[in-house]
Design a protein around this motif. Structure first.
Motif, short mmCIF file in Angstrom:
data_model
loop_
_atom_site.label_atom_id
_atom_site.label_comp_id
_atom_site.label_asym_id
_atom_site.label_seq_id
_atom_site.Cartn_x
_atom_site.Cartn_y
_atom_site.Cartn_z
N LYS A 116 0.87 -1.18 0.00
CA LYS A 116 0.00 0.00 0.00
C LYS A 116 0.90 1.23 0.00
O LYS A 116 1.75 1.38 0.87
CB LYS A 116 -0.93 -0.03 1.22
CG LYS A 116 -1.92 -1.20 1.16
CD LYS A 116 -2.61 -1.48 2.47
CE LYS A 116 -3.71 -0.51 2.77
NZ LYS A 116 -4.53 -0.94 3.94
N LEU A 118 2.14 5.25 -0.20
CA LEU A 118 1.85 6.58 0.34
C LEU A 118 2.69 7.65 -0.33
O LEU A 118 3.80 7.40 -0.78
CB LEU A 118 2.14 6.60 1.85
CG LEU A 118 1.44 5.56 2.72
CD1 LEU A 118 1.93 5.67 4.16
CD2 LEU A 118 -0.07 5.70 2.66
N PHE A 124 -2.59 8.04 0.88
CA PHE A 124 -2.57 7.13 -0.25
C PHE A 124 -2.49 7.87 -1.57
O PHE A 124 -3.03 8.97 -1.72
CB PHE A 124 -3.80 6.22 -0.23
CG PHE A 124 -3.72 5.15 0.81
CD1 PHE A 124 -2.79 4.13 0.71
CD2 PHE A 124 -4.56 5.17 1.92
CE1 PHE A 124 -2.70 3.14 1.68
CE2 PHE A 124 -4.47 4.19 2.89
CZ PHE A 124 -3.54 3.17 2.77
#
Length: 462
Positions: A116, A118, A124
């Motif tokens: 995930k 950033l 995000f």
């Protein structure tokens, strides 16, 4: 076995063939694409990325691959080790880093993991940024650093404690108020990093903790999605221990659910409703949730004189809408609390502290608190996708069928009826169509969902 590339990150099952699953080769390729995108995005001579992971079994392997890839690109890494998604999000700006990667598949079972991604704000990436990284991964045009220019690794295992301190410092969190109530809670950390973070926060707030599945072994004792059908153990233990309530988080600690004092689900949708009720009672403002979230947030917001708006599903979409509307709290109905005074990310630590403040000031039991809110019931069902299904055509057909109703197509198809609603969308994280409904009774919500599933099958010719 699956590899899914979306704005929610690079997510897949461990093992199998490269390109079909999240293999070591895929982990390296997408880490290299992210690092290359960062290098193209800035003219800084030296870049830094914060890395943290949940406790799932593949985490250490994936972390070693990702960290080494970034170091090979000449990027410095701050390695938080076992961490939470919101902890990494707050660490990125505190470290003045250029980005962050959280290694977690969130609520997915143990065979899954994910990267995930950033930005420098600890938020995000948006769809455009994600598309550029996918393009770089496809081209595999990477330029690795020479030996004198390799990145460095700095380990920092203090950030969960720093995160707890950040929560205690929030203007609407008063430690003394909570301490005086002498709460007792049961915490289910699903044997991941919530079992570290939530008890630390409770100790700091003077709350007695009964730990359940709080060893970060990565062996999930039940399906890690915090839904009623998976939580019979904590429901029973709350009653047995005569606790005030139970706290349940998913493996990366960005989804939060409560069990009331009678061992019943408070309702995942009502986590955000309760936290918003407390914040809006102190500060006038607006709220945002996604299209699949309960109408109860709208009702509570309007009761406090604020304005509510709905965003497309996905944390990045909710955050964008919150910024556009100056929302003071928002999130997703899956138990994700976004409180901008802390940071623009779903955070179970922040949500727990706000809930404890609400309970401290209102008094009474958690079951009484839940009974005080507008009563809606949801059904959350799914249809498994097969490669031959024309999902876009199915959704278009359903929108046409109900064209005379209040329709939104910003994210799949949402049909708002007078007394209930249904939201149909293709998942970003699994090969399924999600069918969410909400009504004034569970029977009505289930019935609406079943009817819509039958109609989808009819439209699809199944």
């Amino acid at each position: 076995m699956t590899l899914i590339k979306s704005i929610s990150g690079i997510r897949g099952t461990i093992g199998g063939n490269p390109g079909d699953n999240l293999t070591p080769i895929d982990a390296v390729k997408f880490a290299a694409a992210y690092g290359t995108w960062l290098k193209n995005y800035t003219d800084k001579e030296k870049l830094m990325v914060v890395i943290g992971r949940d406790a799932r079994l593949s985490g250490e392997m994936i972390q070693n691959l990702v960290v080494s890839t970034l170091v090979g690109l000449g990027i410095d890494v701050v390695d938080l080790g076992l961490s939470t998604t919101p902890t990494v999000e707050i660490a990125v700006p505190l470290e003045k880093a250029d980005g962050g990667i959280i290694l977690t598949a969130s609520h997915n079972p143990k065979q899954w993991n994910a990267l995930k991604l950033l930005n420098e704000k600890g938020e995000f990436l948006n769809a455009e940024e994600g598309a550029k990284i996918l393009e770089l991964a496809e081209r595999e045009n990477f330029n690795f650093a020479e030996v004198d220019d390799l990145g460095t690794i700095t380990k920092n295992d203090a950030y969960i404690d720093i995160h707890v301190d950040e929560v205690l410092d929030l203007s609407l969190v008063d430690t003394d108020t909570i301490r005086q109530k002498k709460f007792k809670v049961v915490v289910d950390g699903v044997n991941s990093t919530g079992g570290i973070a939530i008890p630390k926060l409770m100790e700091a707030l003077g709350v007695e903790v009964v730990e359940l599945y709080c060893e970060p072994t990565g062996h999930f004792p039940h399906n890690p999605e915090p839904l009623k059908e998976h939580l019979s153990d904590i429901c029973a233990l709350v009653v047995k221990e005569k606790a005030d309530f139970g706290i349940v988080v998913d493996p990366d600690v960005d989804r939060l659910a409560f069990i009331d004092n009678e061992g019943e689900m408070f309702g995942e949708e009502y986590t955000l409703v309760a936290c918003a009720d407390y914040v809006l009672g102190k500060t006038k403002g607006n709220t945002v949730s996604n299209l699949s979230s309960s109408r109860a947030l709208r009702d509570i917001t309007e009761k406090h004189g604020g304005s509510y708006e709905a965003a497309a599903v996905g944390e990045v979409n909710v955050v964008a809408k919150m910024k556009a509307t100056n929302a003071i709290i928002g999130g997703e109905g899956n138990g994700g609390i976004i409180y901008p005074e802390s940071h623009y990310g779903r955070d179970s630590l922040v949500g727990t502290a706000l809930f404890l403040m609400l309970l401290s000031e209102k008094g009474g039991t958690v079951s009484e608190l839940r009974a005080s809110y507008p009563s809606y019931f949801m059904a959350k069902k799914k249809i498994q996708l097969t490669p031959d299904l024309d999902v876009d055509g199915i959704l278009k057909g359903m929108a046409e069928k109900y064209k005379n109703e209040d329709i939104s197509t910003i994210d799949g198809v949402k049909i708002d009826f007078a007394e209930n609603w249904v939201h149909l969308r293709k998942s970003n994280t699994e090969p399924i169509i999600r069918i969410y409904t909400e009504a004034k009774s569970q029977t009505e919500a289930d019935g609406l969902a079943d009817r819509i599933i039958s109609e989808i099958k009819e439209v699809a010719g199944l």
